[in-house]
Design an enzyme around this catalytic site. Sequence first.
Site, PDB file in Angstrom:
ATOM      1  N   ASP A 136      20.504  13.907  49.941  1.00  7.75           N
ATOM      2  CA  ASP A 136      20.253  14.043  48.693  1.00  7.75           C
ATOM      3  C   ASP A 136      20.202  15.608  48.301  1.00  7.75           C
ATOM      4  OD1 ASP A 136      19.834  13.806  45.804  1.00  7.75           O
ATOM      5  OD2 ASP A 136      17.928  13.312  45.906  1.00  7.75           O
ATOM      6  N   ASN A 157      23.340   0.691  35.578  1.00  5.75           N
ATOM      7  CA  ASN A 157      22.232   1.694  35.487  1.00  5.75           C
ATOM      8  C   ASN A 157      22.801   3.091  36.342  1.00  5.75           C
ATOM      9  OD1 ASN A 157      21.759   0.884  37.960  1.00  5.75           O
ATOM     10  ND2 ASN A 157      19.686   0.290  37.737  1.00  5.75           N
ATOM     11  N   LEU A 171      19.736   6.876  49.903  1.00  3.50           N
ATOM     12  CA  LEU A 171      21.391   7.023  50.308  1.00  3.50           C
ATOM     13  C   LEU A 171      21.124   8.203  51.401  1.00  3.50           C
ATOM     14  CD1 LEU A 171      23.454   5.666  47.559  1.00  3.50           C
ATOM     15  CD2 LEU A 171      23.049   4.497  49.522  1.00  3.50           C
ATOM     16  N   CYS A 191      27.424  -7.175  38.620  1.00  2.00           N
ATOM     17  CA  CYS A 191      26.454  -7.245  37.411  1.00  2.00           C
ATOM     18  C   CYS A 191      26.937  -8.202  36.333  1.00  2.00           C
ATOM     19  CB  CYS A 191      26.428  -5.744  36.618  1.00  2.00           C
ATOM     20  SG  CYS A 191      25.600  -4.627  37.761  1.00  2.00           S
ATOM     21  N   CYS A 197      19.119  -3.809  32.402  1.00  2.00           N
ATOM     22  CA  CYS A 197      18.576  -2.184  32.487  1.00  2.00           C
ATOM     23  C   CYS A 197      19.068  -1.519  31.155  1.00  2.00           C
ATOM     24  CB  CYS A 197      19.522  -1.700  33.724  1.00  2.00           C
ATOM     25  SG  CYS A 197      21.458  -1.642  33.662  1.00  2.00           S
ATOM     26  N   SER A 219      12.956  10.067  34.070  1.00  2.00           N
ATOM     27  CA  SER A 219      12.655  10.726  35.442  1.00  2.00           C
ATOM     28  C   SER A 219      13.271  12.397  35.266  1.00  2.00           C
ATOM     29  CB  SER A 219      13.741  10.106  36.465  1.00  2.00           C
ATOM     30  OG  SER A 219      13.284   8.831  37.088  1.00  2.00           O
ATOM     31  N   LYS A 226      11.703  21.704  32.584  1.00  2.00           N
ATOM     32  CA  LYS A 226      10.667  22.873  32.785  1.00  2.00           C
ATOM     33  C   LYS A 226       9.912  23.126  31.658  1.00  2.00           C
ATOM     34  CE  LYS A 226      11.765  22.452  37.230  1.00  2.00           C
ATOM     35  NZ  LYS A 226      11.271  21.291  37.930  1.00  2.00           N
ATOM     36  N   CYS A 244      10.708   7.406  37.043  1.00  2.00           N
ATOM     37  CA  CYS A 244      10.770   5.985  36.416  1.00  2.00           C
ATOM     38  C   CYS A 244      11.623   4.788  37.152  1.00  2.00           C
ATOM     39  CB  CYS A 244      11.380   6.213  35.042  1.00  2.00           C
ATOM     40  SG  CYS A 244      11.585   4.768  34.158  1.00  2.00           S
ATOM     41  N   CYS A 251      16.209  -5.082  37.118  1.00  2.00           N
ATOM     42  CA  CYS A 251      17.269  -5.713  37.711  1.00  2.00           C
ATOM     43  C   CYS A 251      17.349  -7.177  38.453  1.00  2.00           C
ATOM     44  CB  CYS A 251      18.042  -4.573  38.590  1.00  2.00           C
ATOM     45  SG  CYS A 251      19.518  -4.895  39.368  1.00  2.00           S
TER      46      CYS A 251
END
Length: 313
Positions: A136, A157, A171, A191, A197, A219, A226, A244, A251
């Site tokens: 990430d 989602n 991941l 799904c 969701c 999130s 900022k 969040c 789910c």
Amino acid sequence: MSLTTSKEKYAQIIKSQAKSLGFDFCGIAKAEFLEEDAPKLENWLNQNYHGQMAYLANHFDKRLDPAKLVDGAKTVVSLIYNYYPDKPIAAVEGTYKIAKYAYGKDYHFVIKDKLKVLLENLQEQIGEIGGRAFVDSAPVMERQWAQKSGLGWTGKNSLLLNRNMGSFFFLAELIIDLEVSPDTPLAKDYCGTCTKCIDACPTDAIVQPGVVDSSKCISYFTIELKDQIPEEVKGKFENWIFGCDICQDVCPWNRFSKAHQEPAFLPHPELEGFTSRDWEEITQETFNKVFQKSAVKRTKLEGLKRNISFVKK
């Protein structure tokens, strides 16, 4: 050893080594240009769904082509690492909440270290392998690669869902210049007609199945933004002050989540007992001590205080 069997043998070695390092799942995909994802990414950026996260518009070509990240890239190894906690920190009704992934030590460091060991182990067992580890922290479309390697499907989602453990996991990827037998992508979306969701998101950030307008996400507001949080979302945060988990908590696939076994992800002892007052009166000293190695450091104390003030009734 024939080329075919050697590629299959490499896959077995990679998966065995990944398991020994605590990764829950490991999938393998051929490193190639993500042709299907190029127009989707371009459209998402054109809609300004990335908000102030300008970095997401950078390195467009690198996001789609692993060969631009690793010379001679042949294979993308995708890995899943569980972070689901034994119990939520904000168990007391009315307490402020932070995303479960941020309870313990910053995952970037924990998993990056494991990836380095994994690459070293592969080099010892197989021979000279060129490659890079990603957690990430670079322009890698990790959910797309994980899906291509058979680890799951993209939920409504927009998160990767795995039939065995839901979505409370990190991941990570190794992009290497070794040709390895790829896994079969998961073609089915499990799904179905469920929209829990989408229905549960208090800021309507999920604009269509699989597409999230990040600039509306809690999130985003509590971590990435900022500036001041817009007044129109006042009263919609449901006590979330860092990240969040709403779309994951509702789910149905997360009923399969099991507590992680990673000591580094355990919360700081003081954090477990935090009351609303502790959050509201948090000092720089306490912030530094409790979140010294946590992802929560990203907001800095001022950002956390801004979030608490905004959420405070």
